[in-house]
Design a protein around this motif. Sequence first.
Motif, PDB file in Angstrom:
ATOM      1  N   ASN A 148      10.725  -6.516  -3.779  1.00 61.69           N
ATOM      2  CA  ASN A 148       9.968  -5.262  -3.742  1.00 61.69           C
ATOM      3  C   ASN A 148      10.795  -4.104  -3.196  1.00 61.69           C
ATOM      4  O   ASN A 148      10.556  -2.943  -3.540  1.00 61.69           O
ATOM      5  N   ILE A 149      11.779  -4.393  -2.344  1.00 62.29           N
ATOM      6  CA  ILE A 149      12.706  -3.343  -1.927  1.00 62.29           C
ATOM      7  C   ILE A 149      13.478  -2.848  -3.148  1.00 62.29           C
ATOM      8  O   ILE A 149      13.702  -1.648  -3.319  1.00 62.29           O
ATOM      9  N   ALA A 200       0.836  -1.210   0.000  1.00 59.55           N
ATOM     10  CA  ALA A 200       0.000   0.000   0.000  1.00 59.55           C
ATOM     11  C   ALA A 200       0.868   1.256   0.000  1.00 59.55           C
ATOM     12  O   ALA A 200       0.580   2.234  -0.705  1.00 59.55           O
ATOM     13  N   GLN A 201       1.939   1.241   0.778  1.00 57.71           N
ATOM     14  CA  GLN A 201       2.847   2.396   0.821  1.00 57.71           C
ATOM     15  C   GLN A 201       3.525   2.606  -0.532  1.00 57.71           C
ATOM     16  O   GLN A 201       3.707   3.746  -0.967  1.00 57.71           O
ATOM     17  N   PHE A 202       3.872   1.520  -1.189  1.00 62.69           N
ATOM     18  CA  PHE A 202       4.498   1.607  -2.507  1.00 62.69           C
ATOM     19  C   PHE A 202       3.568   2.303  -3.492  1.00 62.69           C
ATOM     20  O   PHE A 202       3.988   3.163  -4.263  1.00 62.69           O
ATOM     21  N   ARG A 203       2.296   1.954  -3.464  1.00 65.37           N
ATOM     22  CA  ARG A 203       1.337   2.531  -4.399  1.00 65.37           C
ATOM     23  C   ARG A 203       1.039   3.994  -4.094  1.00 65.37           C
ATOM     24  O   ARG A 203       0.564   4.720  -4.963  1.00 65.37           O
ATOM     25  N   LEU A 204       1.335   4.416  -2.871  1.00 67.20           N
ATOM     26  CA  LEU A 204       1.189   5.834  -2.522  1.00 67.20           C
ATOM     27  C   LEU A 204       2.458   6.623  -2.829  1.00 67.20           C
ATOM     28  O   LEU A 204       2.494   7.839  -2.649  1.00 67.20           O
ATOM     29  N   GLY A 205       3.488   5.932  -3.288  1.00 72.76           N
ATOM     30  CA  GLY A 205       4.746   6.603  -3.558  1.00 72.76           C
ATOM     31  C   GLY A 205       5.588   6.831  -2.319  1.00 72.76           C
ATOM     32  O   GLY A 205       6.573   7.575  -2.354  1.00 72.76           O
ATOM     33  N   LEU A 206       5.237   6.162  -1.207  1.00 66.34           N
ATOM     34  CA  LEU A 206       5.998   6.286   0.043  1.00 66.34           C
ATOM     35  C   LEU A 206       7.074   5.204   0.051  1.00 66.34           C
ATOM     36  O   LEU A 206       7.032   4.254   0.830  1.00 66.34           O
ATOM     37  N   PHE A 207       8.061   5.367  -0.816  1.00 71.27           N
ATOM     38  CA  PHE A 207       9.028   4.299  -1.043  1.00 71.27           C
ATOM     39  C   PHE A 207       9.930   4.041   0.159  1.00 71.27           C
ATOM     40  O   PHE A 207      10.273   2.894   0.443  1.00 71.27           O
ATOM     41  N   GLU A 208      10.314   5.084   0.865  1.00 76.01           N
ATOM     42  CA  GLU A 208      11.168   4.896   2.034  1.00 76.01           C
ATOM     43  C   GLU A 208      10.435   4.099   3.117  1.00 76.01           C
ATOM     44  O   GLU A 208      11.002   3.188   3.733  1.00 76.01           O
ATOM     45  N   GLU A 209       9.164   4.425   3.331  1.00 76.68           N
ATOM     46  CA  GLU A 209       8.369   3.683   4.310  1.00 76.68           C
ATOM     47  C   GLU A 209       8.112   2.257   3.837  1.00 76.68           C
ATOM     48  O   GLU A 209       8.115   1.315   4.639  1.00 76.68           O
ATOM     49  N   ALA A 210       7.896   2.098   2.539  1.00 76.05           N
ATOM     50  CA  ALA A 210       7.675   0.759   1.990  1.00 76.05           C
ATOM     51  C   ALA A 210       8.907  -0.113   2.185  1.00 76.05           C
ATOM     52  O   ALA A 210       8.796  -1.307   2.512  1.00 76.05           O
ATOM     53  N   VAL A 211      10.103   0.463   2.002  1.00 78.15           N
ATOM     54  CA  VAL A 211      11.341  -0.288   2.219  1.00 78.15           C
ATOM     55  C   VAL A 211      11.407  -0.808   3.650  1.00 78.15           C
ATOM     56  O   VAL A 211      11.749  -1.968   3.885  1.00 78.15           O
ATOM     57  N   ALA A 212      11.076   0.060   4.611  1.00 76.12           N
ATOM     58  CA  ALA A 212      11.100  -0.347   6.024  1.00 76.12           C
ATOM     59  C   ALA A 212      10.121  -1.495   6.275  1.00 76.12           C
ATOM     60  O   ALA A 212      10.429  -2.444   7.007  1.00 76.12           O
ATOM     61  N   SER A 213       8.944  -1.423   5.663  1.00 73.01           N
ATOM     62  CA  SER A 213       7.945  -2.485   5.838  1.00 73.01           C
ATOM     63  C   SER A 213       8.417  -3.792   5.227  1.00 73.01           C
ATOM     64  O   SER A 213       8.306  -4.863   5.845  1.00 73.01           O
ATOM     65  N   TYR A 214       8.961  -3.729   4.026  1.00 77.12           N
ATOM     66  CA  TYR A 214       9.438  -4.943   3.365  1.00 77.12           C
ATOM     67  C   TYR A 214      10.629  -5.555   4.102  1.00 77.12           C
ATOM     68  O   TYR A 214      10.776  -6.779   4.169  1.00 77.12           O
ATOM     69  N   GLU A 215      11.505  -4.709   4.642  1.00 77.83           N
ATOM     70  CA  GLU A 215      12.637  -5.223   5.411  1.00 77.83           C
ATOM     71  C   GLU A 215      12.138  -5.968   6.645  1.00 77.83           C
ATOM     72  O   GLU A 215      12.660  -7.032   7.001  1.00 77.83           O
ATOM     73  N   TYR A 216      11.124  -5.400   7.290  1.00 75.54           N
ATOM     74  CA  TYR A 216      10.564  -6.054   8.480  1.00 75.54           C
ATOM     75  C   TYR A 216       9.892  -7.368   8.089  1.00 75.54           C
ATOM     76  O   TYR A 216      10.035  -8.382   8.778  1.00 75.54           O
ATOM     77  N   THR A 276      12.677   5.268  -6.669  1.00 74.99           N
ATOM     78  CA  THR A 276      13.344   6.421  -6.078  1.00 74.99           C
ATOM     79  C   THR A 276      14.402   6.964  -7.029  1.00 74.99           C
ATOM     80  O   THR A 276      14.533   8.186  -7.208  1.00 74.99           O
ATOM     81  N   GLY A 277      15.145   6.052  -7.650  1.00 77.67           N
ATOM     82  CA  GLY A 277      16.157   6.472  -8.613  1.00 77.67           C
ATOM     83  C   GLY A 277      15.570   7.204  -9.802  1.00 77.67           C
ATOM     84  O   GLY A 277      16.127   8.196 -10.287  1.00 77.67           O
ATOM     85  N   GLU A 278      14.422   6.728 -10.279  1.00 82.16           N
ATOM     86  CA  GLU A 278      13.754   7.373 -11.419  1.00 82.16           C
ATOM     87  C   GLU A 278      13.391   8.822 -11.099  1.00 82.16           C
ATOM     88  O   GLU A 278      13.485   9.701 -11.953  1.00 82.16           O
ATOM     89  N   SER A 279      12.980   9.073  -9.861  1.00 81.09           N
ATOM     90  CA  SER A 279      12.574  10.432  -9.471  1.00 81.09           C
ATOM     91  C   SER A 279      13.769  11.381  -9.395  1.00 81.09           C
ATOM     92  O   SER A 279      13.598  12.601  -9.412  1.00 81.09           O
TER      93      SER A 279
END
Length: 231
Positions: free
Chosen positions: A130-131, A97-113, A138-141
Amino acid sequence: MMREVNGLKVEGRKPIAMEGRVPLRLFLFRQRPGWSRVLHICLLLTAATIHAAPAKLFKAGNKALAEQRYEDAVYAFREAAAAAPESADIVYNLGAAQFRLGLFEEAVASYEYAASMARTDSMRSRSWYNIGNCMVKTGESLKKTDPYAAVSYCTQAAWFYRTALDYDPAFSDAAYNLEMTQLIAAGIEEEIRAKEEQEQQQNELITYIREKLQEFIERQTKLLEGPITGA
């Protein structure tokens, strides 16, 4: 099911189902005569409530995710994760869900957990995969504003895709994204080199013009300072 976004394959499958039960830690009390049955019923009701709460929130989060209500999905999954912090499935879907909102940093933390709590190599592989996707996005931006950082993120993404393949060598989408990420990084590096060469050529041209202008000024100065001969 995978869907392709900007040349990369991103997971578009249905949300995963919640695995296992939510463990309940029971405390022992001294039993008084006549209270045994009441205590037993209270414990059963408490266990049912605690077990149902994260499952209900998890279901609500999946429903919101499927309906593209991503903010609602994030809220539901966060609440579910608070109630069942040992569930990799909940936090994994929170990352989606965070990934689809563009919250990539938060998504990384969730996937790591999720990877750290995963019970299977398949879950670990998908989490690292998915990380990698988060790193690429993030790189594309940063491609236009900071191409060097964009290359760095692509390099990190490649590492995560390799890690995903370590856990699941048959994960063809990770292999595909690994190849695509390497091509993207190579393309950005080529653009950087081309831009640097263009800037160097422009600088050389500017230097050449300045030198010729200086020669012209010096020549004109000498002509003006020279003696005037009579007619």
